[in-house]
Design a protein around this motif. Structure first.
Motif, PDB file in Angstrom:
ATOM      1  N   GLY A 196       0.776  -1.227   0.000  1.00 56.63           N
ATOM      2  CA  GLY A 196       0.000   0.000   0.000  1.00 56.63           C
ATOM      3  C   GLY A 196       0.809   1.278   0.000  1.00 56.63           C
ATOM      4  O   GLY A 196       0.363   2.290   0.537  1.00 56.63           O
ATOM      5  N   THR A 197       1.989   1.250  -0.599  1.00 55.07           N
ATOM      6  CA  THR A 197       2.800   2.468  -0.675  1.00 55.07           C
ATOM      7  C   THR A 197       3.276   2.693  -2.099  1.00 55.07           C
ATOM      8  O   THR A 197       3.609   1.731  -2.803  1.00 55.07           O
ATOM      9  CB  THR A 197       4.009   2.403   0.273  1.00 55.07           C
ATOM     10  OG1 THR A 197       4.849   3.547   0.047  1.00 55.07           O
ATOM     11  CG2 THR A 197       4.833   1.131   0.089  1.00 55.07           C
ATOM     12  N   THR A 198       3.320   3.954  -2.513  1.00 51.46           N
ATOM     13  CA  THR A 198       3.837   4.280  -3.844  1.00 51.46           C
ATOM     14  C   THR A 198       5.360   4.290  -3.876  1.00 51.46           C
ATOM     15  O   THR A 198       5.957   4.374  -4.945  1.00 51.46           O
ATOM     16  CB  THR A 198       3.318   5.658  -4.302  1.00 51.46           C
ATOM     17  OG1 THR A 198       3.626   6.627  -3.285  1.00 51.46           O
ATOM     18  CG2 THR A 198       1.805   5.623  -4.533  1.00 51.46           C
ATOM     19  N   SER A 199       5.985   4.220  -2.692  1.00 52.32           N
ATOM     20  CA  SER A 199       7.450   4.085  -2.569  1.00 52.32           C
ATOM     21  C   SER A 199       8.214   5.246  -3.208  1.00 52.32           C
ATOM     22  O   SER A 199       9.274   5.051  -3.794  1.00 52.32           O
ATOM     23  CB  SER A 199       7.916   2.751  -3.168  1.00 52.32           C
ATOM     24  OG  SER A 199       7.342   1.654  -2.499  1.00 52.32           O
ATOM     25  N   VAL A 200       7.692   6.452  -3.080  1.00 52.94           N
ATOM     26  CA  VAL A 200       8.365   7.598  -3.697  1.00 52.94           C
ATOM     27  C   VAL A 200       9.543   8.105  -2.864  1.00 52.94           C
ATOM     28  O   VAL A 200      10.423   8.783  -3.385  1.00 52.94           O
ATOM     29  CB  VAL A 200       7.377   8.763  -3.951  1.00 52.94           C
ATOM     30  CG1 VAL A 200       6.336   8.366  -4.969  1.00 52.94           C
ATOM     31  CG2 VAL A 200       6.719   9.214  -2.656  1.00 52.94           C
ATOM     32  N   PHE A 201       9.570   7.778  -1.556  1.00 56.04           N
ATOM     33  CA  PHE A 201      10.675   8.220  -0.709  1.00 56.04           C
ATOM     34  C   PHE A 201      11.811   7.210  -0.781  1.00 56.04           C
ATOM     35  O   PHE A 201      11.574   6.003  -0.691  1.00 56.04           O
ATOM     36  CB  PHE A 201      10.217   8.395   0.738  1.00 56.04           C
ATOM     37  CG  PHE A 201       9.134   9.424   0.921  1.00 56.04           C
ATOM     38  CD1 PHE A 201       9.337  10.736   0.534  1.00 56.04           C
ATOM     39  CD2 PHE A 201       7.912   9.077   1.481  1.00 56.04           C
ATOM     40  CE1 PHE A 201       8.343  11.704   0.707  1.00 56.04           C
ATOM     41  CE2 PHE A 201       6.913  10.018   1.658  1.00 56.04           C
ATOM     42  CZ  PHE A 201       7.126  11.336   1.260  1.00 56.04           C
ATOM     43  N   PRO A 202      13.056   7.673  -0.902  1.00 59.30           N
ATOM     44  CA  PRO A 202      14.189   6.742  -1.029  1.00 59.30           C
ATOM     45  C   PRO A 202      14.305   5.762   0.130  1.00 59.30           C
ATOM     46  O   PRO A 202      14.659   4.594  -0.078  1.00 59.30           O
ATOM     47  CB  PRO A 202      15.402   7.676  -1.095  1.00 59.30           C
ATOM     48  CG  PRO A 202      14.867   8.978  -1.605  1.00 59.30           C
ATOM     49  CD  PRO A 202      13.481   9.083  -1.046  1.00 59.30           C
ATOM     50  N   TYR A 203      14.023   6.206   1.354  1.00 59.88           N
ATOM     51  CA  TYR A 203      14.160   5.318   2.510  1.00 59.88           C
ATOM     52  C   TYR A 203      13.064   4.250   2.545  1.00 59.88           C
ATOM     53  O   TYR A 203      13.183   3.268   3.280  1.00 59.88           O
ATOM     54  CB  TYR A 203      14.182   6.113   3.822  1.00 59.88           C
ATOM     55  CG  TYR A 203      13.050   7.110   3.975  1.00 59.88           C
ATOM     56  CD1 TYR A 203      11.841   6.756   4.539  1.00 59.88           C
ATOM     57  CD2 TYR A 203      13.216   8.426   3.543  1.00 59.88           C
ATOM     58  CE1 TYR A 203      10.809   7.668   4.668  1.00 59.88           C
ATOM     59  CE2 TYR A 203      12.202   9.358   3.674  1.00 59.88           C
ATOM     60  CZ  TYR A 203      11.001   8.975   4.232  1.00 59.88           C
ATOM     61  OH  TYR A 203       9.973   9.890   4.356  1.00 59.88           O
ATOM     62  N   ILE A 204      12.006   4.434   1.752  1.00 63.49           N
ATOM     63  CA  ILE A 204      10.957   3.428   1.647  1.00 63.49           C
ATOM     64  C   ILE A 204      11.257   2.440   0.517  1.00 63.49           C
ATOM     65  O   ILE A 204      11.011   1.242   0.641  1.00 63.49           O
ATOM     66  CB  ILE A 204       9.583   4.109   1.426  1.00 63.49           C
ATOM     67  CG1 ILE A 204       9.217   4.953   2.657  1.00 63.49           C
ATOM     68  CG2 ILE A 204       8.498   3.085   1.131  1.00 63.49           C
ATOM     69  CD1 ILE A 204       9.114   4.175   3.956  1.00 63.49           C
ATOM     70  N   SER A 205      11.813   2.922  -0.567  1.00 62.32           N
ATOM     71  CA  SER A 205      12.150   2.035  -1.683  1.00 62.32           C
ATOM     72  C   SER A 205      13.475   1.307  -1.488  1.00 62.32           C
ATOM     73  O   SER A 205      13.704   0.243  -2.070  1.00 62.32           O
ATOM     74  CB  SER A 205      12.190   2.821  -2.994  1.00 62.32           C
ATOM     75  OG  SER A 205      13.148   3.861  -2.933  1.00 62.32           O
ATOM     76  N   GLN A 206      14.358   1.852  -0.657  1.00 56.77           N
ATOM     77  CA  GLN A 206      15.701   1.277  -0.507  1.00 56.77           C
ATOM     78  C   GLN A 206      15.690  -0.200  -0.125  1.00 56.77           C
ATOM     79  O   GLN A 206      16.453  -0.987  -0.704  1.00 56.77           O
ATOM     80  CB  GLN A 206      16.516   2.077   0.508  1.00 56.77           C
ATOM     81  CG  GLN A 206      17.961   1.575   0.641  1.00 56.77           C
ATOM     82  CD  GLN A 206      18.746   2.319   1.702  1.00 56.77           C
ATOM     83  OE1 GLN A 206      18.209   3.195   2.375  1.00 56.77           O
ATOM     84  NE2 GLN A 206      20.005   1.969   1.852  1.00 56.77           N
ATOM     85  N   PRO A 207      14.864  -0.631   0.853  1.00 58.37           N
ATOM     86  CA  PRO A 207      14.895  -2.066   1.186  1.00 58.37           C
ATOM     87  C   PRO A 207      14.544  -2.966   0.003  1.00 58.37           C
ATOM     88  O   PRO A 207      15.049  -4.087  -0.090  1.00 58.37           O
ATOM     89  CB  PRO A 207      13.850  -2.189   2.303  1.00 58.37           C
ATOM     90  CG  PRO A 207      13.786  -0.825   2.915  1.00 58.37           C
ATOM     91  CD  PRO A 207      13.983   0.117   1.771  1.00 58.37           C
ATOM     92  N   VAL A 208      13.679  -2.485  -0.888  1.00 60.55           N
ATOM     93  CA  VAL A 208      13.348  -3.276  -2.081  1.00 60.55           C
ATOM     94  C   VAL A 208      14.590  -3.457  -2.949  1.00 60.55           C
ATOM     95  O   VAL A 208      14.877  -4.558  -3.441  1.00 60.55           O
ATOM     96  CB  VAL A 208      12.214  -2.608  -2.879  1.00 60.55           C
ATOM     97  CG1 VAL A 208      11.980  -3.326  -4.208  1.00 60.55           C
ATOM     98  CG2 VAL A 208      10.929  -2.569  -2.052  1.00 60.55           C
ATOM     99  N   PHE A 209      15.349  -2.386  -3.117  1.00 63.85           N
ATOM    100  CA  PHE A 209      16.561  -2.469  -3.938  1.00 63.85           C
ATOM    101  C   PHE A 209      17.679  -3.237  -3.223  1.00 63.85           C
ATOM    102  O   PHE A 209      18.468  -3.930  -3.857  1.00 63.85           O
ATOM    103  CB  PHE A 209      17.027  -1.065  -4.317  1.00 63.85           C
ATOM    104  CG  PHE A 209      15.999  -0.276  -5.084  1.00 63.85           C
ATOM    105  CD1 PHE A 209      15.325  -0.848  -6.153  1.00 63.85           C
ATOM    106  CD2 PHE A 209      15.682   1.027  -4.733  1.00 63.85           C
ATOM    107  CE1 PHE A 209      14.363  -0.139  -6.857  1.00 63.85           C
ATOM    108  CE2 PHE A 209      14.722   1.748  -5.438  1.00 63.85           C
ATOM    109  CZ  PHE A 209      14.061   1.158  -6.509  1.00 63.85           C
ATOM    110  N   GLU A 210      17.725  -3.135  -1.895  1.00 61.75           N
ATOM    111  CA  GLU A 210      18.727  -3.865  -1.125  1.00 61.75           C
ATOM    112  C   GLU A 210      18.448  -5.372  -1.125  1.00 61.75           C
ATOM    113  O   GLU A 210      19.354  -6.172  -0.870  1.00 61.75           O
ATOM    114  CB  GLU A 210      18.751  -3.361   0.318  1.00 61.75           C
ATOM    115  CG  GLU A 210      19.291  -1.962   0.494  1.00 61.75           C
ATOM    116  CD  GLU A 210      20.802  -1.902   0.362  1.00 61.75           C
ATOM    117  OE1 GLU A 210      21.492  -2.738   0.958  1.00 61.75           O
ATOM    118  OE2 GLU A 210      21.279  -1.001  -0.357  1.00 61.75           O
ATOM    119  N   ALA A 211      17.211  -5.750  -1.398  1.00 56.01           N
ATOM    120  CA  ALA A 211      16.838  -7.165  -1.344  1.00 56.01           C
ATOM    121  C   ALA A 211      17.712  -8.024  -2.253  1.00 56.01           C
ATOM    122  O   ALA A 211      18.004  -9.182  -1.931  1.00 56.01           O
ATOM    123  CB  ALA A 211      15.362  -7.332  -1.709  1.00 56.01           C
TER     124      ALA A 211
END
Length: 263
Positions: A196-211
């Motif tokens: 339920g998030t658009t993930s526009v903030f870097p600290y919110i999207s970062q874990p997805v990229f770190e995965a």
């Protein structure tokens, strides 16, 4: 990116030791809360009465310069949310922490529903709307709702304008929450949910990229396309309650009664 396969997702949960849920306004939308921007947003594609975007009205700069405008919209947003409680998705995330003790929640939501539903390993990165403080003398108080606030809340100690303990637009994140997030990111996760998030903030999207570095799978639960959609392993184009209930059933777990999930 695979289509929904709840049995596969249930197996991933079973195999995972450390799980991270990243949650946004879409999760609480199933409790009846507006998402402000995006699907069903309270201020979708519209400015405030003063002719400014809601992000400007709810900014730290506006609170300092014209607090009456910021509080006008804080009260409006709180009034739209008043009386809501946590939903089944919040409850199931908390239940998953019970089954998998290394489950963490990183939430942008300030409604407190995760904590009310029972989540304990919780990073409330944007603060809590139910706490007020005075920037001048640091007097603090709890406000279960804003029904007693007329215009702006005034500090009983120094008569300054109080503020909610939330991160307004343009403000820094709370240092204690950032420290916990960094600590847990250093440890890594086996499975990441973006809900339920658009993930526009870097600290919110970062874990997805770190995965990718963690060799972790990523599952997105969101009816729309987001900043991270191209990078996830599983995309569930569903609302949070619907998706979490289906996952829970695929795990072979009894689903709590919906009415019991409201605070």
């Amino acid at each position: 990116m695979k289509q929904p396969d709840f049995t596969e997702i249930a197996d991933l949960i079973d195999q995972s030791h450390r799980i991270l849920f990243i949650t946004g306004a879409g999760l609480s939308a199933d409790s009846g809360l507006p998402t402000y921007r995006g699907i069903g947003g309270l201020y979708d594609d519209a400015d405030t009465e003063e002719g400014m975007p809601i992000e400007v009205a709810l900014s730290g700069d506006m609170l300092r310069q014209r607090p009456e405008i910021t509080w006008k919209y804080l009260l409006q947003v709180e009034r739209a949310c008043r009386g809501a409680g946590f939903n089944l998705a919040h409850r199931l995330i908390a239940e998953l922490e019970r089954l998998k003790p290394q489950t963490w929640v990183l939430t942008q939501n300030i409604d407190g529903f995760h904590r009310a539903a029972g989540s304990q390993q919780l990073i409330e990165i944007h603060g809590k709307v139910g706490e007020l403080s005075c920037p001048k003398c640091h007097y603090e108080m709890i406000a279960n709702d804003y029904s007693q606030i007329d215009g702006m809340p005034i500090c009983p100690r120094c008569h300054g304008v109080m503020r909610p303990n939330v991160v307004l637009f343009g403000e820094m994140l709370p240092e204690p929450a950032v420290e916990v997030l960094h600590r847990e990111m250093m440890r890594g996760f086996d499975l990441v949910f973006s809900v339920g998030t658009t993930s526009v903030f870097p600290y919110i999207s970062q874990p997805v990229f770190e995965a990718r570095k963690w060799n972790a799978k990523v599952i997105e639960i969101n009816p729309g396309i987001t900043e991270v959609s191209p990078f996830v392993h599983y995309k569930l184009p569903m609302r949070a309650v619907e998706a979490m209930e289906a996952i829970w059933e695929a795990m072979g777990q009894p689903v709590p009664q919906q009415q019991a999930a409201l605070s």
